[in-house]
Design an enzyme around this catalytic site. Sequence first.
Site: not given
Length: 335
Positions: A82, A150, A297
Amino acid sequence: MQITVTGAAGYIGSHACLRLLDDGHEVHGLDNFSRSFPRTVAALQRAGGERFHFTQVELNDQDATVAALRLHVPEIVLHFAAFAVVPESVQFPLLYWRNNVGATVSLLHAMDAADVQKLIFSSTCATYGEPAPTHIPMSEDCPQQPTHAYGESKLACERMINAWVQSHALANRDRGAVFLRYFNVAGGDHLDRIGEDHDPETHLIPICMRAATGRHPELVVYGSDYPTPDGTCIRDYVHVEDLVAAHVEAIKVIPLRQTLAMNVGTGVGASVLEVLRACSLAAGSKVPFRMGARRDGDPPRLISNPEKIFRLTPWRPTRSSLERMTQSAWRWFAK
Ligand SMILES: NC(=O)c1ccc[n+]([C@@H]2O[C@H](COP(=O)([O-])OP(=O)(O)OC[C@H]3O[C@@H](n4cnc5c(N)ncnc54)[C@H](O)[C@@H]3O)[C@@H](O)[C@H]2O)c1
């Protein structure tokens, strides 16, 4: 056992290959080297000899993935491949949706084509987003509300894998998967055969090692006014060899016709300043840094509640002290 590992040249995938080879399994690694290096595969070939096979393949290419999986049909697939850099996913969300979700679509098709039933999927605490303080430490029933592409792409993969398992169950066929939701992974192989090798590096501990030796221009600590004892963010670090050991245990409990999600963390957090101090001790020289503003975040605390994996498996983190993780990271870096 014959096991296929996607993302085998990457940081965690390569440590998983090494452990499986050390345990005597036959391992087929798949990777496209988009975020890794052939030198890691060479180290795995040295360690595994004829029991390690490697195929360079782009997992988004479905036909190539089917062909690669059929080369050495496994009993189980460990799917690490990934893209996993949060700020990059904010800047280029489509890249993350295409790569992470697309690769998983191809892989599930390939598993059907080769009739492979069992999957362990590398998920992440980023699927939980920014949990409310009442949800910390985070258990698996913490609401999954990711805050970036993500985390969204990983949650989408979990849901897709779940639908794949359910659709087979409806047709009376066996498929099963475990989602391991990792917290922060650190450290390297105890024999220093491989270690954390990202370029560019975005993880705190390897950046500290670079900063300690003057190879990182400026280490910025993002935020010193969080509601934590020293004002910096707290994260749950797990040694990569402990994480891999969790996969070894997960292989034994993969349910059929169901999916099972388990957090993999220690339940103990370390602040950024604590990590910096441990890195300075390991490196034998001070890690220079400056305090910066908070980043969007970044929740103050992300700590796992590992009670479920403790209950369902004998897994316990035995190598995940800050001291051991930073010393292992330093040995690899120095080498
Ligand atoms: N490192 C962490 O702290 C952490 C935390 C939570 C979850 N995870 C998850 O663990 C997994 C492994 O992470 P890592 O740190 O080892 O990352 P990594 O970047 O080191 O490894 C990923 C590997 O996958 C390969 N890859 C990516 N896309 C591919 C594609 N389309 N086809 C073929 N190969 C492809 C890359 O070349 C790389 O070798 C990822 O799924 C990540 O989301 C990591």
